[in-house]
Write a protein that holds these residues in place. Structure first.
Motif, PDB file in Angstrom:
ATOM      1  N   THR A  16       0.815  -1.229   0.000  1.00 25.64           N
ATOM      2  CA  THR A  16       0.000   0.000   0.000  1.00 25.64           C
ATOM      3  C   THR A  16       0.844   1.272   0.000  1.00 25.64           C
ATOM      4  N   GLN A 104      -1.325 -17.126  -0.850  1.00 25.94           N
ATOM      5  CA  GLN A 104      -1.914 -16.737   0.429  1.00 25.94           C
ATOM      6  C   GLN A 104      -3.223 -16.040   0.044  1.00 25.94           C
ATOM      7  N   GLY A 109      -0.945 -11.278   7.182  1.00 26.72           N
ATOM      8  CA  GLY A 109       0.298 -10.980   7.899  1.00 26.72           C
ATOM      9  C   GLY A 109       1.449 -11.874   7.480  1.00 26.72           C
TER      10      GLY A 109
END
Ligand code: UTP
Length: 294
Positions: A16, A104, A109
């Motif tokens: 991000t 994933q 995380g």
């Protein structure tokens, strides 16, 4: 410790900090001069003798797989033009390592990403290299960590001194000295502490050698800092309990670039370009001129 043959590269984060560049492209594909950041990381694993690489990817990450696969059309065009040099560059990433991929599904995380590697890794120690952390190839880190793993039979983290104002960006270690000057025993780890709560100025950077016991711990690690399942929390529990031989730290004093951070990324490009035979002289001459007139 057992010998290490597998490297796990988590590259499923959302990136991000680099939006909008990372909207449709993984941050690990951002070029550092003319190679994507991820290729430096895979080359580092291979140079340390790890030829089995598992990349943890996610949506928007197809470019990563394509980069380590053949590009037959491009190869044919370069071959027909007789452009041997560029052809070699294109083919090189295809043959670097035996690549494996796992997804994933949700970026919950770094700890959660590492847990996705459990099936592939099995009951062996393994290395973890973060896809957005570059270690200058003139400096040695991973080989040293593997040697320390073999002599200490423990998990090993890479530590680097940071300014107190930076502790809130890293996992920070509580350490005890050993008789080797670059090796410490890690007795605790805390994720992203404020400067006043930081137990030291030694930050965990993106290289790990982990005992397979970490998987069972990660299974039972609840979301921590930022609502994410933190590898730091699992390692803290291993440091405190001594599971898998506890945790040892290798203190790194070489050059490291965090390509997930915009300013560090720009610095990485300048530093890598400045050392290149083909670009360095012109780059440095221009930089001197730029600084003088700025
Ligand atoms: P960062 O905290 O740098 O990752 O994760 P990020 O989320 O990609 O970036 P920002 O903060 O939003 O800009 C460290 C490493 O862990 C991986 C990332 O890809 C990066 O290599 N990671 C993180 C995962 O693979 N999965 C996750 O759920 C989180």
């Amino acid at each position: 410790g057992m010998p290490i043959s597998k490297a796990v590269i988590p590259a499923a984060g959302l990136g991000t900090r680099f939006l909008p560049a990372t909207k449709a492209m993984p941050k690990e594909m951002l070029p550092v001069v003319d190679k994507p950041a991820i290729q430096y990381v895979v080359e580092e694993a291979v140079n340390a003798g790890l030829h089995d690489v598992l990349m943890v990817t996610g949506r928007n990450k197809n470019a990563l797989e394509n980069h380590f696969d053949r590009a037959t059309e491009l190869e044919a065009v370069l071959a027909s033009k007789g452009d041997q040099r560029r052809l070699e560059e294109v083919v090189r990433s295809t043959h670097l390592a035996t690549m494996h991929y796992v997804r994933q599904r949700d970026p919950l995380g770094l700890g959660h990403a590492v847990l996705r590697a459990a099936m592939h890794v099995g009951d062996e120690p393994f290395a973890v290299l973060l896809g957005d952390d570059l270690i200058d190839d003139r400096d040695v880190l991973l080989e040293r960590m593997i040697a320390v793993h073999e002599s200490h039979a423990s998990s090993v983290v890479a530590l680097m001194e940071v300014e107190p104002s930076q502790t809130h960006l890293y996992g920070i270690a509580t350490v005890e000295p050993t008789d080797e000057s670059d090796v410490v025993r890690v007795t605790g780890l805390v994720e992203k502490p404020r400067p006043e709560d930081a137990p030291s100025n030694l930050a965990v950077i993106g290289r790990y050698v982990l005992q397979p016991d970490v998987f069972a711990i990660l299974e039972n690690t609840p979301a921590g800092s930022g609502g994410e399942i933190q590898l730091t929390d699992a390692l803290n529990s291993m440091a405190e309990s001594g599971l898998g031989g506890g945790v040892t730290g290798v203190v790194f004093t070489g050059r490291r670039y965090d390509t997930g951070d915009r300013l560090d990324y720009l610095k990485a490009i300048v530093q890598v370009a400045a050392t290149r035979d083909d670009l360095g002289p012109d780059m440095v001459a221009w930089l001197k001129d730029f600084v003088a007139n700025h």
